[in-house]
Design a protein around this motif. Structure first.
Motif, short mmCIF file in Angstrom:
data_model
loop_
_atom_site.label_atom_id
_atom_site.label_comp_id
_atom_site.label_asym_id
_atom_site.label_seq_id
_atom_site.Cartn_x
_atom_site.Cartn_y
_atom_site.Cartn_z
N LEU A 130 0.84 -1.19 0.00
CA LEU A 130 0.00 0.00 0.00
C LEU A 130 0.87 1.25 0.00
N ALA A 131 0.62 2.13 -0.95
CA ALA A 131 1.36 3.40 -1.02
C ALA A 131 0.72 4.41 -0.08
N PRO A 132 1.55 5.21 0.60
CA PRO A 132 0.97 6.27 1.44
C PRO A 132 0.31 7.33 0.56
N ALA A 133 -0.59 8.11 1.15
CA ALA A 133 -1.36 9.12 0.40
C ALA A 133 -0.46 10.12 -0.31
N ASP A 134 0.69 10.42 0.27
CA ASP A 134 1.59 11.43 -0.32
C ASP A 134 2.72 10.80 -1.13
N ALA A 135 2.51 9.60 -1.63
CA ALA A 135 3.57 8.86 -2.34
C ALA A 135 4.11 9.62 -3.54
N VAL A 136 5.43 9.66 -3.61
CA VAL A 136 6.13 10.23 -4.76
C VAL A 136 7.11 9.17 -5.23
N GLU A 137 6.93 8.71 -6.45
CA GLU A 137 7.78 7.65 -7.00
C GLU A 137 9.05 8.24 -7.61
N ALA A 138 10.08 7.39 -7.73
CA ALA A 138 11.36 7.78 -8.35
C ALA A 138 11.93 6.57 -9.08
N ILE A 139 12.29 6.75 -10.32
CA ILE A 139 12.79 5.65 -11.15
C ILE A 139 14.15 5.18 -10.63
N SER A 140 14.30 3.85 -10.54
CA SER A 140 15.56 3.25 -10.10
C SER A 140 16.41 2.87 -11.30
N ASP A 141 17.62 2.39 -11.02
CA ASP A 141 18.52 1.95 -12.08
C ASP A 141 18.01 0.70 -12.81
N GLU A 142 17.08 -0.03 -12.19
CA GLU A 142 16.57 -1.26 -12.78
C GLU A 142 15.38 -1.02 -13.70
N SER A 143 14.97 0.22 -13.83
CA SER A 143 13.74 0.54 -14.54
C SER A 143 13.97 1.58 -15.63
N LEU A 144 13.21 1.43 -16.70
CA LEU A 144 13.22 2.45 -17.75
C LEU A 144 12.19 3.54 -17.46
N ASP A 145 11.14 3.17 -16.71
CA ASP A 145 10.08 4.12 -16.42
C ASP A 145 9.21 3.56 -15.29
N LEU A 146 8.45 4.42 -14.68
CA LEU A 146 7.42 4.07 -13.71
C LEU A 146 6.15 4.77 -14.15
N CYS A 147 5.01 4.11 -13.96
CA CYS A 147 3.76 4.75 -14.35
C CYS A 147 2.61 4.19 -13.51
N TRP A 148 1.73 5.08 -13.06
CA TRP A 148 0.51 4.68 -12.38
C TRP A 148 -0.53 4.33 -13.43
N TYR A 149 -1.20 3.20 -13.23
CA TYR A 149 -2.27 2.77 -14.13
C TYR A 149 -3.52 2.49 -13.31
N GLY A 150 -4.67 2.87 -13.85
CA GLY A 150 -5.95 2.51 -13.23
C GLY A 150 -6.12 1.00 -13.26
N TRP A 151 -6.92 0.50 -12.31
CA TRP A 151 -7.14 -0.95 -12.24
C TRP A 151 -7.43 -1.54 -13.63
N ASP A 152 -8.32 -0.90 -14.36
CA ASP A 152 -8.79 -1.45 -15.63
C ASP A 152 -7.85 -1.17 -16.80
N GLU A 153 -6.82 -0.38 -16.59
CA GLU A 153 -5.86 -0.08 -17.66
C GLU A 153 -4.73 -1.12 -17.73
N VAL A 154 -4.52 -1.86 -16.66
CA VAL A 154 -3.37 -2.77 -16.57
C VAL A 154 -3.36 -3.79 -17.70
N ALA A 155 -4.51 -4.34 -18.03
CA ALA A 155 -4.58 -5.37 -19.07
C ALA A 155 -4.10 -4.86 -20.43
N SER A 156 -4.15 -3.56 -20.64
CA SER A 156 -3.72 -3.02 -21.94
C SER A 156 -2.20 -2.83 -22.03
N VAL A 157 -1.49 -2.93 -20.89
CA VAL A 157 -0.04 -2.70 -20.93
C VAL A 157 0.78 -3.87 -20.38
N ALA A 158 0.17 -4.73 -19.57
CA ALA A 158 0.94 -5.77 -18.89
C ALA A 158 0.47 -7.16 -19.31
#
Length: 173
Positions: A130-158
């Motif tokens: 669970l992410a806290p309400a004030d969550a701020v993400e930061a891309i790590s060295d293992e990732s090309l990108d990070l992105c928030w997706y709505g529950w119903d959007e996941v099937a279109s990308v993953a």
């Protein structure tokens, strides 16, 4: 308690996916090193789907090596005291979000998938964080990108494994 012993206890208490659960337990019984990357027959990994239930979304990482949108996760390390701790560490490292907490109740799913030699299988123990309400993400060295997706959007990308993890997480919530 060793990480191996913790993994066995976690899997024994996990009530879903009985065939896959048995395969994991058999693997650990046959391989005392089955929680470590060095186990060539396959090894446990730990992952966590980072969720923001208030906004109905999940954070996915575009994996650098695989080029796929996935949950945060990876190999267990010597400092991990439990499989849950490994999943939380991976989620925190890869998302950059401080203050993540695992959803109570243990793993949400198991997912066994092939990987290239010299190892052959990842036996992933999947949690939800669970992410806290004030969550701020930061891309790590293992990732090309990070992105928030709505529950119903996941099937279109993953892939289906991520979709099943999202579905199981929503059911748990």
């Amino acid at each position: 308690m060793s990480l191996h012993e913790d993994a066995v206890l976690v899997l024994k208490s996990y009530e879903d996916q009985p065939e896959l659960r048995r395969l994991y337990l058999d693997h650990l019984a046959a391989h005392p090193d089955g929680t470590w990357k060095a186990c060539g027959a396959g090894h446990l990994t730990a992952s966590a789907l980072v969720v923001d239930p208030e906004r109905g979304r999940v954070l996915l990482t575009l994996h650098k090596k695989l080029g796929m949108w996935l949950q945060m996760g990876g190999h267990c390390e010597s400092g991990d005291v439990s499989v849950a701790a490994a999943a939380l560490r991976e989620a925190t490292e890869e998302s950059g979000i401080a203050g993540l907490t695992l959803l109570p109740g243990g793993p949400v799913r198991l997912d066994r998938h092939p990987i290239p030699a010299p190892c052959h299988w990842h036996l992933d123990v999947q949690y939800a964080a669970l992410a806290p309400a004030d969550a701020v993400e930061a891309i790590s060295d293992e990732s090309l990108d990070l992105c928030w997706y709505g529950w119903d959007e996941v099937a279109s990308v993953a892939d289906e494994s991520v979709v099943r993890l999202v579905e199981a997480t929503r059911a748990r919530l």
